[in-house]
Every structure is written in structure tokens, then in C-alpha cells.
Write a protein that holds these residues in place. Structure first.
Motif, PDB file in Angstrom:
ATOM      1  N   CYS A   1     -13.463  -3.535   7.843  1.00  0.00           N
ATOM      2  CA  CYS A   1     -14.096  -2.655   6.859  1.00  0.00           C
ATOM      3  C   CYS A   1     -15.212  -3.422   6.168  1.00  0.00           C
ATOM      4  O   CYS A   1     -15.067  -4.591   5.819  1.00  0.00           O
ATOM      5  N   VAL A   2     -16.356  -2.755   5.968  1.00  0.00           N
ATOM      6  CA  VAL A   2     -17.491  -3.410   5.311  1.00  0.00           C
ATOM      7  C   VAL A   2     -17.762  -2.821   3.922  1.00  0.00           C
ATOM      8  O   VAL A   2     -18.716  -3.207   3.261  1.00  0.00           O
ATOM      9  N   GLY A   3     -16.926  -1.888   3.504  1.00  0.00           N
ATOM     10  CA  GLY A   3     -17.077  -1.323   2.160  1.00  0.00           C
ATOM     11  C   GLY A   3     -18.262  -0.388   2.006  1.00  0.00           C
ATOM     12  O   GLY A   3     -18.790  -0.231   0.913  1.00  0.00           O
TER      13      GLY A   3
ATOM     14  N   GLN B   1      -2.143   2.963  10.444  1.00  0.00           N
ATOM     15  CA  GLN B   1      -2.776   2.317  11.594  1.00  0.00           C
ATOM     16  C   GLN B   1      -4.275   2.121  11.351  1.00  0.00           C
ATOM     17  O   GLN B   1      -4.829   1.049  11.578  1.00  0.00           O
ATOM     18  N   PHE B   2      -4.934   3.153  10.858  1.00  0.00           N
ATOM     19  CA  PHE B   2      -6.376   3.101  10.579  1.00  0.00           C
ATOM     20  C   PHE B   2      -6.697   1.965   9.607  1.00  0.00           C
ATOM     21  O   PHE B   2      -7.563   1.128   9.861  1.00  0.00           O
ATOM     22  N   VAL B   3      -5.960   1.929   8.504  1.00  0.00           N
ATOM     23  CA  VAL B   3      -6.264   0.948   7.455  1.00  0.00           C
ATOM     24  C   VAL B   3      -5.814  -0.461   7.854  1.00  0.00           C
ATOM     25  O   VAL B   3      -6.537  -1.437   7.649  1.00  0.00           O
ATOM     26  N   ASN B   4      -4.630  -0.563   8.453  1.00  0.00           N
ATOM     27  CA  ASN B   4      -4.171  -1.893   8.875  1.00  0.00           C
ATOM     28  C   ASN B   4      -5.074  -2.482   9.952  1.00  0.00           C
ATOM     29  O   ASN B   4      -5.275  -3.691  10.015  1.00  0.00           O
TER      30      ASN B   4
ATOM     31  N   VAL C   1       0.855  -1.194   0.000  1.00  0.00           N
ATOM     32  CA  VAL C   1       0.000   0.000   0.000  1.00  0.00           C
ATOM     33  C   VAL C   1       0.891   1.244   0.000  1.00  0.00           C
ATOM     34  O   VAL C   1       1.917   1.281   0.691  1.00  0.00           O
ATOM     35  N   LYS C   2       0.503   2.255  -0.782  1.00  0.00           N
ATOM     36  CA  LYS C   2       1.333   3.463  -0.900  1.00  0.00           C
ATOM     37  C   LYS C   2       1.000   4.454   0.214  1.00  0.00           C
ATOM     38  O   LYS C   2       0.295   5.443   0.009  1.00  0.00           O
ATOM     39  N   TRP C   3       1.535   4.167   1.396  1.00  0.00           N
ATOM     40  CA  TRP C   3       1.204   4.961   2.595  1.00  0.00           C
ATOM     41  C   TRP C   3       1.628   6.411   2.448  1.00  0.00           C
ATOM     42  O   TRP C   3       0.909   7.317   2.851  1.00  0.00           O
TER      43      TRP C   3
ATOM     44  N   MET D   1      -6.773   2.835  -2.219  1.00  0.00           N
ATOM     45  CA  MET D   1      -5.582   2.721  -1.375  1.00  0.00           C
ATOM     46  C   MET D   1      -5.284   1.266  -1.008  1.00  0.00           C
ATOM     47  O   MET D   1      -4.155   0.808  -1.178  1.00  0.00           O
ATOM     48  N   ILE D   2      -6.316   0.541  -0.563  1.00  0.00           N
ATOM     49  CA  ILE D   2      -6.070  -0.850  -0.134  1.00  0.00           C
ATOM     50  C   ILE D   2      -5.766  -1.763  -1.322  1.00  0.00           C
ATOM     51  O   ILE D   2      -5.231  -2.848  -1.154  1.00  0.00           O
TER      52      ILE D   2
END
Lengths: 314, 265
Positions: A291-293, A273-276, A202-204, A310-311
Motif C-alpha cells: 500500500c502506498v497510501g 486477504q486484501f489488507v494483509n 485489526v477489526k476484520w 482499519m489498518i
């Protein structure tokens, strides 16, 4: 399978409101959200999701956990009541399933679970996703965990029970008819697609540079449940309230310890942190993504960060 | 269902002034059994809660606290006989099983000593334990906690090495950061377990020095500090690299820490 004609919906809502506080989706000033039902409310039932999820009814923005006096004697502050949540969409059912898993994990959180236990879920199936939805990419399109499911047709709703509570509603309300037919309506696929890649791909930096750390995403996210616990002395009566309020991993204070040091202050790190947390961390522990999309964070983002891209490593 | 956020009310039995900003509080012991390296959430009524490491072995409940935030500032105003709230014990502490029959090397800075203190006492009780060596750095001689106690421990066979950052005239002890005394006091030891607690920068350099001396990553244990509001893996503040420091830690082995997808020190 049962059916109920659309014109009988107000009667059904009236019937439901006798069983406790009825919560419905409504739209005001261009924003859709869940609110306590009042007669004459125009319900927001079709076309995509509500702008705000129903999270606040299970995990309020601010709740008083206890009151305590000067001597330190604590009293539970929660007053449990029966609720009926009407019109929740499948993605938000998945969000509840996720937060149920999290809050049931030992040691379980009785404050959340008590509200959950006392809420009847009447879901409405989603036929037309919103512009930022990507639930089907994550396998969160099909309803789960509802007591009753309504499937919209032009002039009526199909209804199917998902629990004993739901069965009872079908039978006791006297508003539903049995049918041997089954739903014909087609579900339109989400326009956005996501295929999560490994966190290392992922391009953090790219996305993190855009982020303003405004915390809009965490406040609209139906599965964000981080919180603060703070004490507030009441001006009258010498009592203190122990309050629980929402917290966001996008604030610098989120990781700061006594003395002032903050462990995570760079925005790419906060975003990571949020995404992981939503993807690998939660999945490793509970077997599903958090995440439920629902796409709410994409809509809310002031920097136009698109989590679905992003993901997917874009 | 038990409520994990609800504290128990306990009496402060004794207060000892350690330094100008460190005090030791002995409180009634009402919580379940705790092991070295665990912590409690401490409530000062009318102010709030803060995570505090336990500095005694079970069944005693001793909390050595530095006055640094709003809760600890209020705690310093309390007297013997006053009440506070506690819940816990929380977290995964030091590797006490691993430590059996092996040598212990304890490294700490400032108020990092209290969570290591119960290890020292468990070593004194265990006749089969190996040697115990402590390297402790404080800002000044007056900022050293447990000063009298450390002298007694030295007589009981614990190797005590101390240093200060700055000192007044006439100080005969060591001056410099804790790695300076580590360099002299610690030699490569395959049978040792190293445990450290202190400021992140200190632990970073101390672990680097241990590795340079030939210790392996699985010999080094680190107790992390993070903001912890709940202590039970729910509030999310302490989450780092997918771990809840309050529940999966606060003690981690260095090789575990390095595998995580976030820099932990």
C-alpha cells in the motif's frame, strides 16, 4: 537544478511526444485519469492525485499475451513501444516501485517489464494532498524511480533529473535553464494518518460487515496486480487469444476450484486477504508495504470503508 | 527473458480410461525434471489452461485427470496423437529427502491418489526405504483409479487399504469414509511420514485422527488444492495466509499450515 517557465510546458510536451506515445493526466466529467496526449489537452497537474492511477499502461485491464492457431503454435502478441508518462505523482512512483519488485521476482514477468523498460517517467511533485491521502504516514511521499522530476512553483517548475534519460531530456529539449536556487514550496501534510497495527488487532468483522465486495478498491488500487488467464477463440481466422485480465480477491470466483468449491467467500475474510496482502504479507517478502497510501480505495469504496483507520486498529 | 506463461506443445502418447470420469494421459516429456507432488499447467488448445498434478516419476509425464471443469471436459474429447500444451513443473512437492529410510503413510480420497502415485514408485526403486501404506477412499468401486495397478502393488509389498462411500451388492471390500480404514490400518509410528491429498474435509478429519493416534504435526504433510491460473506466484488466486500455494506449496507440513493467519483446510 533546472527550471522551465509554465508557458513553455506545451512546447515541452510537443518535444516529448516526438519520442513516443505521450501519456498525460487529464480531467473529464469530474474524473481525472491518464490518457494519450492530444494537442490542446488541459493537463491535471496540481491538487492531489488522479482518480485513476497509470497502472493500466503497464498492466492493462485486458491484454493479449499470445495468439495461437489450431495446432497450438503460439506467437507473442505484445508490440513494444516507447512511452513517456508525464505527470505521475510520488505515491504512484512508489506504486510502480512495488509492482516492479513483484514482477521482477523470479520468475520475472516479461510482459510487464517490457512496458516498464520502454517508459520514461516524468513525475510531478505533490504539494497538496487529496482528502483521502495518507502516503506520508507510510513513508511514500518522496519521489523515487523517476527519470525527471518537476517541482511546481507559481510561475515555473523546478526540474531535476533522476536518471541519464532525464538528464538527456533537460539538455536536449533546449527548454530548461540552469539555476542555483532550490525549491521553496512547502508540502502540506496529509490530513489522514495511519499507523499500521498487527493484523491480529485489526477489526476484520467490524469492517467486513460493511463491505459489499464490489471490487472497486482493487480496480483503483495502483498496486493490485492479480489476474486471470483466459482463452478466447476468435471468430475469424481460427486463432485463439490468450488474454490476461484483472482479477479481484473480492469476487467469490477468485478462489473457486473446478467443481465449484470457493475457499474464501465471507466478506471479512476477503477484506482480510486484501489488507494483509498489502501489509504484512508483502512486507515480509519485499521489505516494504504494498500500500502506498494513495487513498483511492477510500474514495472509491461504496461502503465508506477507510483503510487508513482499519489498518490502525480503529 | 524467458516467458513463464508460454506453454510447450506436446503429443498425447497414450490414453487410459480409469473410471467413468477419470482418464490417464501419457504425454511427451519435454519439461525440466519434476519431483513427486509437483504439477503442470495444461492447455487444451482453444479452451484454456488448468493445473494438473503429475502422477509419474521423472522422466515420464503422466497426468491422471478427473473430468470436472471446462478444460478437463475438452481434454476428454482428445485422442492419442493429439497435442496439448504444458508448462512447469511447478510447486514444492512431497518431502522426498525426509522420507529416506522412514515409513510412508499415504492417505487420499478420490482423485487425490495421482499426486501420491510417484511416491509409491520411488519407494519400490529404493531398497533402503521403510514400509509404505496407502489408505484410499473412493465414491464407489467403479470410481477407483488404478484398480488393477493397486492389486499389483499389493503383491510387491505395498500395504493397500481401500474403502468406498457406497457400493453395489456383492462388494466384499470396505465401506465408509477413509478415516474408518485409517483407524484400523494405521498405528502410531515415530518413524513414519504421513502424506495426504484429497477433499479439504477429508484431510481435516484424517489429520485430526493422526494427531489423536499420537503422530506429531511435523510428521503430517498435506497437498492443498487452490485455483491456480499462473503456477508461478503471480496471478494471486492461490494466495492464502501469505503463501502462494502454487509456489510455496502445494505441499505443506501441518505445523506450517497452522501457523498461517488464515484457515487453510
Amino acid at each position: 537544478m533546472h527550471t522551465i517557465p509554465r508557458e513553455k510546458l506545451p512546447a515541452f510536451l510537443e518535444y516529448l511526444s516526438k519520442g513516443g506515445e505521450l501519456i498525460v493526466p487529464a480531467k473529464k466529467d469530474g474524473l481525472s485519469f491518464f490518457k494519450s496526449y492530444e494537442k490542446g489537452d488541459r493537463l491535471y497537474l496540481e491538487k492531489g492525485n488522479t482518480d485513476y492511477s497509470a497502472k493500466q499502461f503497464f498492466f492493462p485491464y485486458k491484454e493479449v499475451l499470445y495468439h495461437y492457431d489450431k495446432e497450438g503454435n503460439f506467437e507473442n502478441a505484445q508490440e513494444p513501444r516507447e512511452r513517456i508518462l508525464f505527470g505521475i505523482r510520488p505515491c504512484d512512483l512508489h506504486a510502480l516501485a512495488v509492482t516492479d519488485m513483484f514482477f521482477s521476482d523470479e520468475p520475472a514477468d516479461p510482459h510487464y517489464l517490457e512496458r516498464r523498460k520502454r517508459t520514461t517517467l516524468i513525475a510531478i511533485d505533490c504539494t497538496t494532498p487529496g482528502k483521502n491521502c495518507f502516503c506520508d504516514s507510510l513513508g511514500k511521499r518522496d519521489p523515487i524511480g523517476h527519470d525527471l522530476l518537476l517541482i511546481p512553483e507559481k510561475k515555473f517548475f523546478y526540474a531535476s533529473a533522476g536518471s541519464e534519460k532525464g538528464k538527456k531530456l533537460l539538455e536536449d529539449s533546449g527548454l530548461f535553464e540552469k539555476t542555483s536556487e532550490s525549491p521553496s514550496i512547502k508540502k502540506i501534510p496529509c490530513k489522514k494518518k495511519a499507523s499500521p497495527v498487527d493484523s491480529s488487532r485489526v477489526k476484520w468483522e467490524k469492517w467486513g460487515k460493511l463491505c459489499f465486495a464490489c471490487a472497486a478498491c482493487t480496480s483503483v488500487c495502483p498496486t493490485c496486480t492479480c489476474f486471470d488467464i483466459e482463452d478466447e477463440i476468435q471468430l475469424k481466422g481460427g486463432k485463439t487469444e490468450r488474454q490476461r485480465t484483472w482479477a479481484s480477491c473480492f469476487t467469490k470466483d477468485f478462489t473457486s476450484v473446478a467443481g465449484g468449491h470457493s475457499f474464501r467467500s465471507a466478506r471479512p475474510e476477503m477484506l482480510k486477504q486484501f489488507v494483509n496482502h498489502k501489509f504484512p504479507y508483502f512486507k515480509e517478502k519485499f521489505g516494504v508495504t504494498m500500500c502506498v497510501g494513495c487513498g483511492r480505495c477510500v474514495t472509491a469504496c461504496t461502503a465508506k470503508i477507510d483503510i487508513s483507520k482499519m489498518i490502525s486498529g480503529k | 527473458m524467458e516467458d513463464p506463461y508460454l506453454p510447450k506443445k506436446v503429443k498425447i502418447l497414450k490414453i487410459m480410461q480409469e473410471t467413468s470420469d477419470i482418464k490417464t494421459f501419457v504425454v511427451e516429456s519435454v519439461l525440466p525434471e519434476h519431483s513427486p507432488g509437483q504439477f503442470v499447467e495444461l492447455t487444451v488448445f482453444g479452451v484454456g489452461e488448468a493445473p494438473i498434478s503429475i502422477s509419474s516419476s521423472y522422466p515420464a509425464m503422466v497426468l491422471t485427470v478427473k473430468k470436472i471443469g471446462s478444460v478437463t471436459n475438452a481434454l476428454f474429447e482428445l485422442k492419442e496423437g493429439d497435442y496439448v500444451g504444458v508448462r512447469g513443473p511447478y510447486g514444492r512437492g512431497w518431502p522426498m529427502k525426509e522420507l529416506k529410510r522412514r515409513n510412508a503413510i499415504l492417505i487420499c480420497g478420490g482423485v487425490g491418489l495421482p499426486p501420491l502415485r510417484p511416491i509409491i514408485y520411488s519407494r519400490l526403486l529404493d531398497k533402503d526405504s521403510g514400509s509404505t501404506l496407502l489408505c484410499y477412499g473412493a465414491r464407489t468401486p467403479d470410481d477407483m483409479a488404478y484398480r488393477g495397478e493397486l492389486e499389483k502393488l499389493a503383491k510387491q509389498g505395498i500395504s493397500i487399504n481401500t474403502t468406498v462411500d457406497t457400493c453395489p451388492m456383492g462388494w466384499k471390500g470396505n465401506v465408509g469414509v477413509v478415516t474408518c480404514i485409517m483407524d484400523r490400518a494405521i498405528k502410531k509410528d515415530e518413524n513414519a511420514v504421513c502424506m495426504m491429498c484429497g477433499p479439504p474435509v477429508m484431510m481435516k478429519f484424517a489429520s485430526k485422527m493422526l494427531l489423536d493416534k499420537g503422530f506429531t504435526k511435523d510428521q503430517i504433510y498435506i497437498s492443498l488444492e487452490r485455483m491456480m491460473k499462473c503456477g508461478v506466484g503471480k496471478c494471486g488466486h492461490c494466495m492464502a495466509g501469505g503463501k502462494y500455494v502454487c509456489k510455496d506449496g502445494p505441499v505443506f507440513r501441518l505445523d506450517e499450515l497452522e501457523k498461517l493467519p488464515e484457515r487453510m483446510l
